[in-house]
Design a protein around this motif. Sequence first.
Motif, mmCIF file in Angstrom:
data_model
loop_
_atom_site.group_PDB
_atom_site.id
_atom_site.type_symbol
_atom_site.label_atom_id
_atom_site.label_comp_id
_atom_site.label_asym_id
_atom_site.label_seq_id
_atom_site.Cartn_x
_atom_site.Cartn_y
_atom_site.Cartn_z
ATOM 1 N N VAL A 1 43.889 4.017 24.849
ATOM 2 C CA VAL A 1 42.652 4.184 24.079
ATOM 3 C C VAL A 1 42.200 2.857 23.463
ATOM 4 C CG1 VAL A 1 41.599 5.366 22.099
ATOM 5 C CG2 VAL A 1 43.099 6.620 23.653
ATOM 6 N N GLY A 2 43.132 2.118 22.879
ATOM 7 C CA GLY A 2 42.795 0.835 22.269
ATOM 8 C C GLY A 2 42.253 -0.162 23.279
ATOM 9 N N ALA B 1 35.192 1.570 15.356
ATOM 10 C CA ALA B 1 35.079 2.564 14.287
ATOM 11 C C ALA B 1 35.123 3.973 14.882
ATOM 12 C CB ALA B 1 33.792 2.354 13.494
ATOM 13 N N ILE B 2 34.422 4.164 15.978
ATOM 14 C CA ILE B 2 34.371 5.499 16.596
ATOM 15 C C ILE B 2 35.658 5.814 17.364
ATOM 16 C CG2 ILE B 2 33.183 6.923 18.323
ATOM 17 C CD1 ILE B 2 30.595 5.326 17.515
ATOM 18 N N ILE B 3 35.997 4.972 18.339
ATOM 19 C CA ILE B 3 37.119 5.291 19.232
ATOM 20 C C ILE B 3 38.469 5.153 18.528
ATOM 21 C CG2 ILE B 3 38.309 4.626 21.366
ATOM 22 C CD1 ILE B 3 35.550 3.939 22.541
ATOM 23 N N ILE B 4 38.690 4.039 17.861
ATOM 24 C CA ILE B 4 39.969 3.848 17.164
ATOM 25 C C ILE B 4 40.053 4.794 15.967
ATOM 26 C CG2 ILE B 4 41.471 2.195 15.972
ATOM 27 C CD1 ILE B 4 41.114 1.795 19.070
ATOM 28 N N MET C 1 41.165 8.026 17.381
ATOM 29 C CA MET C 1 42.568 7.934 17.779
ATOM 30 C C MET C 1 43.494 8.001 16.563
ATOM 31 S SD MET C 1 44.664 4.839 19.590
ATOM 32 C CE MET C 1 44.893 4.027 18.014
ATOM 33 N N LEU C 2 43.171 7.236 15.519
ATOM 34 C CA LEU C 2 44.013 7.232 14.316
ATOM 35 C C LEU C 2 43.979 8.595 13.619
ATOM 36 C CD1 LEU C 2 43.235 3.677 12.907
ATOM 37 C CD2 LEU C 2 45.369 4.447 13.975
ATOM 38 N N TYR C 3 42.831 9.235 13.625
ATOM 39 C CA TYR C 3 42.745 10.573 13.049
ATOM 40 C C TYR C 3 43.702 11.515 13.780
ATOM 41 C CZ TYR C 3 40.820 15.032 11.516
ATOM 42 O OH TYR C 3 40.679 16.294 10.998
#
Length: 158
Positions: free
Chosen positions: A74-75, A104-107, A110-112
């Motif tokens: 993902v990163g 902001a959107i993708i990472i 992912m972190l969420y």
Amino acid sequence: MNKTKFLTQASMIAAIYVVLVEVFKPFSYGIMQVRIAEVLTIMPYFTPAAVPGLTVGVIISNIIGPYGVLDIVVGSLATLIAAYFTYKMRKKILAPLPPIVVNAIIIGLMLYYIFLGSPDETPLLAIMGWVALGQTIVCYGLGYPLMLILDKYKKNIF
């Protein structure tokens, strides 16, 4: 641009990215991350070699990082997308924007997902905001001044 120059630039960008992540590792991961290596996300504005260079740098950094396969995939995808849009950006002042928005959107998502169900579960929009803030600090606070410096020497460097 010849293949040797392209590969050399891409390799140097990847290597510098990995070194910067490792040197500043305590700030490079987490919900509020100020990944100093992201200063290099302005490089696609100057050279297309930065697109694969940044992507490979992120792959290597995330292999070493704490979030495993999810972050590697993902990163790296987020970086590839952001780098491509930065490469297509022709207004210098807007060149640091794609990594801020894309990460902001993708990472953030992912972190969420990674921290979902943790005792200190943070709302999705808050995580996205923290990622955007960290990216803005690096991309505009450090990256834009670097762009101005590199712009003076771009004919000699790129």
